[in-house]
Design a protein around this motif. Structure first.
Motif, PDB file in Angstrom:
ATOM      1  N   HIS A  73       0.821  -1.221   0.000  1.00  0.00           N
ATOM      2  CA  HIS A  73       0.000   0.000   0.000  1.00  0.00           C
ATOM      3  C   HIS A  73       0.852   1.268   0.000  1.00  0.00           C
ATOM      4  CE1 HIS A  73       0.341   0.963   4.358  1.00  0.00           C
ATOM      5  NE2 HIS A  73       0.457  -0.347   4.492  1.00  0.00           N
ATOM      6  N   GLN A 104     -10.365   7.011  -4.736  1.00  0.00           N
ATOM      7  CA  GLN A 104     -10.406   7.344  -3.311  1.00  0.00           C
ATOM      8  C   GLN A 104      -9.069   7.046  -2.639  1.00  0.00           C
ATOM      9  OE1 GLN A 104     -13.965   5.586  -1.487  1.00  0.00           O
ATOM     10  NE2 GLN A 104     -12.821   5.418   0.417  1.00  0.00           N
ATOM     11  N   SER A 110      -8.876   7.092   4.204  1.00  0.00           N
ATOM     12  CA  SER A 110     -10.320   6.947   3.989  1.00  0.00           C
ATOM     13  C   SER A 110     -11.053   6.754   5.308  1.00  0.00           C
ATOM     14  CB  SER A 110     -10.614   5.781   3.053  1.00  0.00           C
ATOM     15  OG  SER A 110     -10.268   6.115   1.735  1.00  0.00           O
ATOM     16  N   ARG A 115     -20.170  11.035   5.199  1.00  0.00           N
ATOM     17  CA  ARG A 115     -20.786  11.246   3.880  1.00  0.00           C
ATOM     18  C   ARG A 115     -20.849   9.937   3.104  1.00  0.00           C
ATOM     19  NH1 ARG A 115     -17.888  15.655   0.641  1.00  0.00           N
ATOM     20  NH2 ARG A 115     -18.934  15.175  -1.318  1.00  0.00           N
ATOM     21  N   ALA A 117     -20.260   7.503   0.293  1.00  0.00           N
ATOM     22  CA  ALA A 117     -19.181   7.524  -0.700  1.00  0.00           C
ATOM     23  C   ALA A 117     -19.720   7.807  -2.097  1.00  0.00           C
ATOM     24  CB  ALA A 117     -18.450   6.188  -0.676  1.00  0.00           C
TER      25      ALA A 117
ATOM     26  N   SER B 193     -20.287   4.917   3.840  1.00  0.00           N
ATOM     27  CA  SER B 193     -19.253   5.946   3.777  1.00  0.00           C
ATOM     28  C   SER B 193     -18.040   5.447   3.010  1.00  0.00           C
ATOM     29  CB  SER B 193     -18.829   6.323   5.197  1.00  0.00           C
ATOM     30  OG  SER B 193     -18.051   5.271   5.750  1.00  0.00           O
ATOM     31  N   ARG B 194     -17.071   6.334   2.807  1.00  0.00           N
ATOM     32  CA  ARG B 194     -15.846   5.925   2.134  1.00  0.00           C
ATOM     33  C   ARG B 194     -15.133   4.845   2.943  1.00  0.00           C
ATOM     34  NH1 ARG B 194     -14.059  11.961   0.527  1.00  0.00           N
ATOM     35  NH2 ARG B 194     -15.760  12.399   1.972  1.00  0.00           N
ATOM     36  N   PHE B 195     -15.192   4.978   4.264  1.00  0.00           N
ATOM     37  CA  PHE B 195     -14.607   3.932   5.115  1.00  0.00           C
ATOM     38  C   PHE B 195     -15.281   2.583   4.843  1.00  0.00           C
ATOM     39  CE2 PHE B 195     -14.799   1.355   8.949  1.00  0.00           C
ATOM     40  CZ  PHE B 195     -13.470   1.283   9.307  1.00  0.00           C
ATOM     41  N   MET B 197     -16.809   1.595   2.181  1.00  0.00           N
ATOM     42  CA  MET B 197     -16.451   1.062   0.869  1.00  0.00           C
ATOM     43  C   MET B 197     -15.115   0.327   0.942  1.00  0.00           C
ATOM     44  SD  MET B 197     -18.973   1.839  -1.002  1.00  0.00           S
ATOM     45  CE  MET B 197     -18.536   1.727  -2.729  1.00  0.00           C
ATOM     46  N   VAL B 198     -14.186   0.894   1.698  1.00  0.00           N
ATOM     47  CA  VAL B 198     -12.879   0.247   1.835  1.00  0.00           C
ATOM     48  C   VAL B 198     -13.045  -1.094   2.553  1.00  0.00           C
ATOM     49  CG1 VAL B 198     -10.580   0.429   2.843  1.00  0.00           C
ATOM     50  CG2 VAL B 198     -11.652   2.444   1.818  1.00  0.00           C
ATOM     51  N   GLN B 200     -15.662  -3.043   2.651  1.00  0.00           N
ATOM     52  CA  GLN B 200     -16.297  -4.020   1.762  1.00  0.00           C
ATOM     53  C   GLN B 200     -15.371  -4.413   0.616  1.00  0.00           C
ATOM     54  OE1 GLN B 200     -20.704  -2.901   1.107  1.00  0.00           O
ATOM     55  NE2 GLN B 200     -19.843  -1.180   2.205  1.00  0.00           N
ATOM     56  N   TYR B 214      -4.397   0.843  -0.044  1.00  0.00           N
ATOM     57  CA  TYR B 214      -5.072   0.818   1.246  1.00  0.00           C
ATOM     58  C   TYR B 214      -4.337  -0.060   2.256  1.00  0.00           C
ATOM     59  CZ  TYR B 214      -9.058   2.953  -1.071  1.00  0.00           C
ATOM     60  OH  TYR B 214      -9.882   3.815  -1.760  1.00  0.00           O
ATOM     61  N   ASN B 215      -4.156   0.472   3.430  1.00  0.00           N
ATOM     62  CA  ASN B 215      -3.621  -0.311   4.534  1.00  0.00           C
ATOM     63  C   ASN B 215      -4.790  -1.091   5.132  1.00  0.00           C
ATOM     64  OD1 ASN B 215      -2.498  -1.359   6.805  1.00  0.00           O
ATOM     65  ND2 ASN B 215      -1.642   0.573   7.555  1.00  0.00           N
ATOM     66  N   ALA B 218      -5.322  -1.637   8.924  1.00  0.00           N
ATOM     67  CA  ALA B 218      -5.755  -0.505   9.754  1.00  0.00           C
ATOM     68  C   ALA B 218      -7.260  -0.273   9.642  1.00  0.00           C
ATOM     69  CB  ALA B 218      -4.995   0.760   9.340  1.00  0.00           C
ATOM     70  N   TYR B 219      -7.796  -0.444   8.435  1.00  0.00           N
ATOM     71  CA  TYR B 219      -9.236  -0.231   8.270  1.00  0.00           C
ATOM     72  C   TYR B 219     -10.028  -1.327   8.985  1.00  0.00           C
ATOM     73  CZ  TYR B 219      -8.101   3.421   5.001  1.00  0.00           C
ATOM     74  OH  TYR B 219      -7.624   4.582   4.460  1.00  0.00           O
ATOM     75  N   THR B 222     -10.005  -0.801  12.734  1.00  0.00           N
ATOM     76  CA  THR B 222     -10.927   0.266  13.115  1.00  0.00           C
ATOM     77  C   THR B 222     -12.368  -0.258  13.152  1.00  0.00           C
ATOM     78  OG1 THR B 222      -9.447   1.824  12.038  1.00  0.00           O
ATOM     79  CG2 THR B 222     -11.660   2.612  12.574  1.00  0.00           C
ATOM     80  N   ILE B 226     -14.937  -0.414  16.376  1.00  0.00           N
ATOM     81  CA  ILE B 226     -16.275   0.196  16.355  1.00  0.00           C
ATOM     82  C   ILE B 226     -17.319  -0.865  16.701  1.00  0.00           C
ATOM     83  CG2 ILE B 226     -18.044   1.243  14.884  1.00  0.00           C
ATOM     84  CD1 ILE B 226     -15.742   2.496  13.254  1.00  0.00           C
TER      85      ILE B 226
END
Ligand SMILES: Nc1ncnc2c1ncn2[C@@H]1O[C@H](COP(=O)(O)OP(=O)(O)OP(=O)(O)O)[C@@H](O)[C@H]1O
Ligand SMILES: [Mg+2]
Lengths: 246, 327
Positions: A73, A104, A110, A115, A117, B193-195, B197-198, B200, B214-215, B218-219, B222, B226
């Motif tokens: 990445h 993105q 991200s 919002r 996406a 959200s954009r998060f 999407m990452v 999924q 993308y790391n 880390a996503y 997170t 949550i």
């Protein structure tokens, strides 16, 4: 200075030397093609460059910096994009979502939770532009798995383009395409050539000789010749090792 | 689009029933059914939180019940010290203002620490290690005699908050119900959200996401935190509801039940796990109260039903109910 310089790269899988003391450069804006028989180690090379596989020894210099141990990445953020020989898309998402995710990725992190996406206008607009460039604008909202193999190959290119990478690593973009689709792909690559440096792996010799500035021939993980298309065509060792069999 | 509209009506029907039926239960003196509804709604929150990582992240966590337990003990332990003394002074309280944030933070912390390790593994290893961490939590609680060990702990005094009286069953129910609505809206927001999407995207094709820059780790971590925080909150509700907590709440069987709710209802929609929880809890009750000897063996038809849904209704009941014959 070369954009990409590979020095004495080695990688083995068990007893197989997939990459054998491989050295090579890609200049800014150059289209450098790599040809070689099945199992020569072409995909393995791309994987080491994109960070999905780790070399045993040797170095990969990008803009003079050694990146051979950096995570995949991180390399993307340095400006290196790749496409996959075996189509690697997010099949359950829509075509536009796949491209939007590539866009993105370039915008820092991200960790944006609020919002939706798909309502981020500039991502959507740019994704549609890129899809138009590869002739898929009317498929934007279809699920990716519903598209044909040829369309998936074009998506791979749209995604690689989305990164606006300085260096694009394209692994057999024409794999499995019919003659007509291959012709479209050659035109597409001709259109983007020069704006990005491209390391192109391809079995389709007509395409390679039509597009490449330089060609390297890879056999058993080792580069046996590098030169202009004319030089390679005239090279006896190459004819013997590879082209002769065609 | 038809699919979306289809899910819309399922959501509407479930939520309207959950809002309307409980007051009717109370008016008609069916306290038992109100209890069932409360438990159902609390477990639905836990299932919705699990679905964030399971359905959208593709991370099959088999340890989510530990987070429920942590949330419940975050209510029980302060209440215990409030009554019997001991422990640091700030902990001796029945205030919900301390207990609920404590439940959320403790669960989030547990998710952070265990997730940091679990997410380095894949597939079956991930399932096993999430389960192992949950069992560790189980044995930790069993070993603490002050909090009752494996006998558990009675919560003598429920959480105190200015706007809800937990000892009033209907108020308690509506507090849980509103919480469910908020959690559903939160998860839906995150997923879109954009998060989201990452998250999924990484489920669909991790390698592709890494090459895009993308790391993924880390996503995922997170999302794991949550999800843990939300489940910890559900645990605090559960503690208040049962007023008795024991390590058994953290058992891997409980985690399995949460997973079943998610898969039964459908993991690819935000509301799926709620439907799963409804069907799971109601069926469990109906089958177990069948006349003898059927009632004793209720696990058998129940298990068969689950297997049928998993095998033949890919996408769970939500998909079954909204299918239009176009697939
Ligand atoms: N992950 C792996 N594990 C074991 N061996 C591997 C692995 N990846 C590649 N190899 C071996 O390394 C050699 C080079 O494979 P590679 O896929 O790089 O060849 P290629 O030039 O891309 O071939 P093709 O033209 O068929 O795509 C082959 O012998 C292959 O079997
Ligand atoms: Mg290959």
């Amino acid at each position: 200075m070369a954009l990409l310089e590979i020095r004495n790269l080695n990688k083995s899988y068990g007893g197989i030397k997939a990459t054998d003391d491989l050295s090579l450069t890609v200049e800014p804006g150059e289209l450098h093609a790599i040809i070689g028989p099945n199992g020569a180690g072409k995909t393995t090379l791309i994987s080491q460059l994109s960070g999905l596989a780790r070399p045993d020894t040797g170095s990969i210099l990008y803009k003079g910096r050694d990146i051979s141990s950096g995570a995949a990445h991180r390399r993307a953020h340095l400006g290196i994009a790749r496409s996959f020989q075996i189509t690697s898309l997010i099949m359950e998402m829509t075509v536009a979502d796949n491209v939007a995710l590539a866009l993105q990725a370039r915008e820092g992190h991200s960790f944006r939770f609020i919002r939706p996406a798909r309502k981020v206008r500039h991502l959507r607009d740019r994704a549609l532009e890129l899809l138009a460039q590869v002739g898929l604008e009317d498929k934007a909202d279809r699920p990716t798995h519903a598209l044909s193999h040829g369309e998936h190959r074009h998506m791979e290119i749209a995604i690689a383009l989305a990164a606006e990478a300085e260096l694009m690593l394209l692994d057999e973009p024409m794999a499995g395409l019919g003659t007509e689709e291959s012709g479209q792909m050659v035109e597409l690559l001709r259109g983007i050539k020069g704006r990005h440096a491209i390391l192109l792996i391809e079995h389709d010799m007509d395409a390679v000789f039509a597009l490449a500035d330089r060609i390297s021939v890879l056999v058993y993980g080792h580069i046996i010749a590098t030169g202009s298309p004319d030089e390679i065509r005239g090279n006896e060792a190459v004819q013997h090792a590879y082209l002769g069999e065609e | 689009m038809t699919m979306l509209r289809g899910r819309g009506w399922i959501t509407a029907i479930i939520m309207i029933l959950l809002a309307v039926l409980p007051p009717i239960f109370v008016a008609t003196g069916n306290a038992f059914w109100l209890d069932l509804a409360t438990r159902l709604v609390i477990l639905a929150i836990a299932a919705v939180s699990l679905n964030l990582i399971l359905g959208y992240g593709g991370l099959v966590s088999f340890g989510h019940a530990a987070l429920l337990g942590i949330g419940a003990y975050a209510v029980g332990i302060p209440a215990h010290h409030w009554l019997y003394g001991g422990g640091p002074e700030w902990l001796q309280t029945t205030s919900g203002w301390l207990q609920f944030p404590l439940a959320i933070l403790a669960a989030a912390l547990f998710a952070l620490v265990t997730g940091a390790i679990c997410l380095r593994t894949r597939g079956v290893y991930f399932i096993m290690i999430t389960m192992a961490f949950a069992q560790m939590m189980y044995y930790l609680i069993v070993s603490i005699e002050e909090y009752g060990g494996d006998d558990g702990l009675v919560i003598d005094q429920r959480s105190e908050l200015p706007f809800v009286d937990f000892s009033d069953p209907l108020q308690q129910y509506f507090f849980c119900f509103v919480s469910l609505v908020i959690v559903l809206l939160l998860v839906r927001m995150i997923v879109n959200s954009r998060f989201g999407m990452v998250l999924q995207g990484a489920k669909g094709n991790e390698e592709r996401m890494r090459t895009l820059g993308y790391n993924v780790y880390a996503y995922r971590l997170t999302a794991y935190v949550i999800s843990g925080a939300m489940c910890g909150f559900a645990g605090a509700l559960l503690g208040n509801f049962t007023t008795f907590i024991s390590p058994e709440m953290m058992d891997w069987q409980r985690s399995g039940e949460l997973m079943f709710m998610v898969i039964l209802g459908g993991a690819s929609t935000t509301v799926g796990p709620v439907l799963g929880a409804v069907v799971f809890i109601v069926l469990e009750h109906l089958l177990s109260s069948l006349p003898e000897p059927l009632g004793v063996y209720w696990h058998l038809p129940f298990g068969l039903l689950l297997i049928i849904v998993v095998l033949f209704v890919r996408g769970g009941l939500t998909t079954l109910l909204t299918r239009r014959g176009d697939r």
